[in-house]
Design an enzyme around this catalytic site. Structure first.
Site, mmCIF file in Angstrom:
data_model
loop_
_atom_site.group_PDB
_atom_site.id
_atom_site.type_symbol
_atom_site.label_atom_id
_atom_site.label_comp_id
_atom_site.label_asym_id
_atom_site.label_seq_id
_atom_site.Cartn_x
_atom_site.Cartn_y
_atom_site.Cartn_z
ATOM 1 N N HIS A 1 1.897 4.372 -3.076
ATOM 2 C CA HIS A 1 1.844 5.834 -3.073
ATOM 3 C C HIS A 1 2.988 6.410 -3.925
ATOM 4 O O HIS A 1 2.840 7.463 -4.546
ATOM 5 C CB HIS A 1 1.946 6.382 -1.649
ATOM 6 C CG HIS A 1 0.675 6.281 -0.863
ATOM 7 N ND1 HIS A 1 -0.513 6.828 -1.304
ATOM 8 C CD2 HIS A 1 0.398 5.713 0.337
ATOM 9 C CE1 HIS A 1 -1.464 6.597 -0.408
ATOM 10 N NE2 HIS A 1 -0.942 5.916 0.590
ATOM 11 N N TYR B 1 -3.405 14.940 -2.502
ATOM 12 C CA TYR B 1 -3.822 14.245 -1.281
ATOM 13 C C TYR B 1 -4.833 15.077 -0.506
ATOM 14 O O TYR B 1 -4.579 15.570 0.599
ATOM 15 C CB TYR B 1 -2.599 13.922 -0.430
ATOM 16 C CG TYR B 1 -2.794 12.750 0.490
ATOM 17 C CD1 TYR B 1 -2.922 11.453 -0.008
ATOM 18 C CD2 TYR B 1 -2.833 12.933 1.865
ATOM 19 C CE1 TYR B 1 -3.090 10.380 0.837
ATOM 20 C CE2 TYR B 1 -2.998 11.865 2.722
ATOM 21 C CZ TYR B 1 -3.122 10.584 2.203
ATOM 22 O OH TYR B 1 -3.296 9.519 3.064
ATOM 23 N N HIS C 1 -8.906 8.847 3.776
ATOM 24 C CA HIS C 1 -9.017 7.446 4.184
ATOM 25 C C HIS C 1 -10.475 7.028 4.325
ATOM 26 O O HIS C 1 -10.816 5.870 4.085
ATOM 27 C CB HIS C 1 -8.302 7.220 5.520
ATOM 28 C CG HIS C 1 -6.827 7.383 5.475
ATOM 29 N ND1 HIS C 1 -6.207 8.600 5.688
ATOM 30 C CD2 HIS C 1 -5.831 6.480 5.233
ATOM 31 C CE1 HIS C 1 -4.895 8.448 5.583
ATOM 32 N NE2 HIS C 1 -4.641 7.179 5.310
ATOM 33 N N ASP D 1 -9.143 14.243 8.365
ATOM 34 C CA ASP D 1 -8.515 13.274 7.456
ATOM 35 C C ASP D 1 -8.248 13.853 6.066
ATOM 36 O O ASP D 1 -8.552 13.234 5.045
ATOM 37 C CB ASP D 1 -9.442 12.053 7.362
ATOM 38 C CG ASP D 1 -8.893 10.918 6.511
ATOM 39 O OD1 ASP D 1 -7.670 10.745 6.468
ATOM 40 O OD2 ASP D 1 -9.711 10.209 5.878
ATOM 41 N N HIS E 1 0.829 -1.202 0.000
ATOM 42 C CA HIS E 1 0.000 0.000 0.000
ATOM 43 C C HIS E 1 0.861 1.249 0.000
ATOM 44 O O HIS E 1 0.685 2.154 -0.827
ATOM 45 C CB HIS E 1 -0.917 -0.009 1.225
ATOM 46 C CG HIS E 1 -1.632 1.288 1.475
ATOM 47 N ND1 HIS E 1 -2.982 1.465 1.249
ATOM 48 C CD2 HIS E 1 -1.189 2.498 1.942
ATOM 49 C CE1 HIS E 1 -3.327 2.705 1.553
ATOM 50 N NE2 HIS E 1 -2.246 3.344 1.981
ATOM 51 N N GLU E 2 1.789 1.316 0.932
ATOM 52 C CA GLU E 2 2.613 2.520 1.053
ATOM 53 C C GLU E 2 3.529 2.709 -0.142
ATOM 54 O O GLU E 2 3.712 3.831 -0.631
ATOM 55 C CB GLU E 2 3.402 2.485 2.357
ATOM 56 C CG GLU E 2 2.549 2.658 3.593
ATOM 57 C CD GLU E 2 1.797 3.988 3.592
ATOM 58 O OE1 GLU E 2 2.387 5.016 3.224
ATOM 59 O OE2 GLU E 2 0.611 3.996 3.955
ATOM 60 N N GLU F 1 -5.573 7.069 -1.896
ATOM 61 C CA GLU F 1 -5.641 5.985 -0.913
ATOM 62 C C GLU F 1 -6.256 4.723 -1.519
ATOM 63 O O GLU F 1 -5.822 3.600 -1.231
ATOM 64 C CB GLU F 1 -6.453 6.428 0.298
ATOM 65 C CG GLU F 1 -5.688 7.314 1.268
ATOM 66 C CD GLU F 1 -4.520 6.584 1.912
ATOM 67 O OE1 GLU F 1 -4.658 5.379 2.224
ATOM 68 O OE2 GLU F 1 -3.467 7.212 2.097
#
Length: 358
Positions: free
Chosen positions: A183, A194, A281, A276, A179-180, A203
């Site tokens: 990015h 973002y 998210h 957020d 996932h990271e 995300e």
């Protein structure tokens, strides 16, 4: 003008941390406040790196000392749990070197390698930037830091406090790592801003490919997969995972993800962690559920058709401020172009079921 307030992309939803900082038990409050404070401190330091790489055509990885070298496909560093803010830290394991005694180092190494191989073998992409970028990771960042993040040039992992994230859980979770790292792929391609819907799409694509890397490693079909992101990394009292793509809003005690546009959470992007970044998210649950619906109806291995459609859209069709309806239309069009009318129909139906398309 560079947006110096652009946040890093972190796995821990800031609204969950904010909720625990206010309403959690004392150990949870202390851990959440520490995680929020550490995240705020690093945000301004690292926020410009991704935008430099895209807008100014600078290779931030090389500026930071990381290059494109066949014999250095990845390197793992150790920040040594001393609260240091410098990165990357002390070199712990390089590409092709045997495992070391530190399990976090080995987990970060294996997770990065598995993600690299998925992008190479399934999607024909050579690392995050498509040109062999070295994957750099730092483990043991901060002191019992409850987060992991892509900072624009490398991966950074906290150890978890045992109060929010399980100790060692952040490097143990392959889908969190993938996932990271995704990015980074997004930063080098669509560059989705973002904030609000474009940030929720940012995300979303990380959740999609985080899940697909895990499914690929386990050789699971779409029907066999659990469709959870970060399963088992939260302490059990908080919940089973960070997010559920099959049933958004059910993964943990603070999960307020919708799965339909009727319940879209319209929040300001005002630097309040409770909001957020405008719900990046939170509202990612809507496109996440669309992907789940499409992948399970298409059947088989989700990376074979649905994954390739979403990847092609991300890397060739989207732009920094793309909104949900624009992304859905692009993905439907890619499905028709890449595969045909049957796949197009399935993908369009999925986006209609979550209320993005009519």
């Amino acid at each position: 003008m560079l947006d110096i307030h652009r946040p890093c992309c972190k796995i821990a939803p800031p609204d969950l941390l904010a909720l625990l900082a206010v309403n959690g038990k004392q150990p949870e409050r202390e851990a959440a406040v520490r995680a929020l404070a550490t995240s705020a401190a690093i945000r301004s330091q690292r926020a410009v790196m991704g935008r430099f790489s895209r807008q100014l055509n600078l290779n931030i990885a090389q500026i930071a000392g990381f290059g494109v070298t066949p014999d250095r496909r990845q390197t793992v560093y150790d920040n040594q749990r001393m609260g240091r803010s410098f990165l990357p830290g002390v070199r712990a394991r390089g590409w092709g070197e045997p495992p070391v005694q530190d399990e976090a180092v080995n987990q970060a190494y294996t997770g990065s390698a598995t993600t690299y191989e998925f992008y190479r073998d399934v999607l024909k992409r050579d690392s995050l930037n498509g040109a062999g970028m070295e994957l750099v990771s730092t483990v043991h960042y901060g002191v019992a830091f409850d987060n992991a993040f892509w900072d624009g040039s490398q991966m950074v992992y906290g150890d978890g406090s045992g109060r929010i994230f399980q100790v060692g859980g952040l490097t143990r979770s392959l889908d969190v790592i993938a996932h990271e790292l995704t990015h980074g792929v997004t930063e080098f391609t669509a560059g989705l801003v973002y904030s609000k819907q474009s940030g929720a799409l940012n995300e979303h694509f990380s959740d999609v490919f985080g899940s697909l890397v895990k499914q690929y490693s386990l050789k699971e079909t779409a029907d066999e997969a659990d469709w959870l992101i970060g399963e088992g990394i939260l302490v059990p009292t908080l919940g089973k995972a960070l997010r559920s793509m099959s049933n958004p809003g059910t993964s943990h005690s603070g999960d307020r993800q919708p799965k339909h546009m009727d319940h879209y959470v319209d929040l300001p992007d005002d630097n309040d962690p409770r909001n957020d970044n405008g719900g990046v998210h939170i509202n990612s649950g809507i496109p996440n559920h669309a992907f789940y619906l499409a992948a399970t109806e298409l059947g088989g291995y989700a990376w074979d058709v649905a994954g390739k459609i979403w990847y092609e859209a991300l890397t060739t069709r989207l732009r920094p401020n793309t909104q949900f309806d624009e992304a859905a239309a692009a993905i439907v069009d890619v499905a028709a172009t890449m595969f045909g009318s049957a796949e197009e129909k399935v993908v369009k139906k999925a986006w209609k079921e979550v209320g993005v398309l009519t």
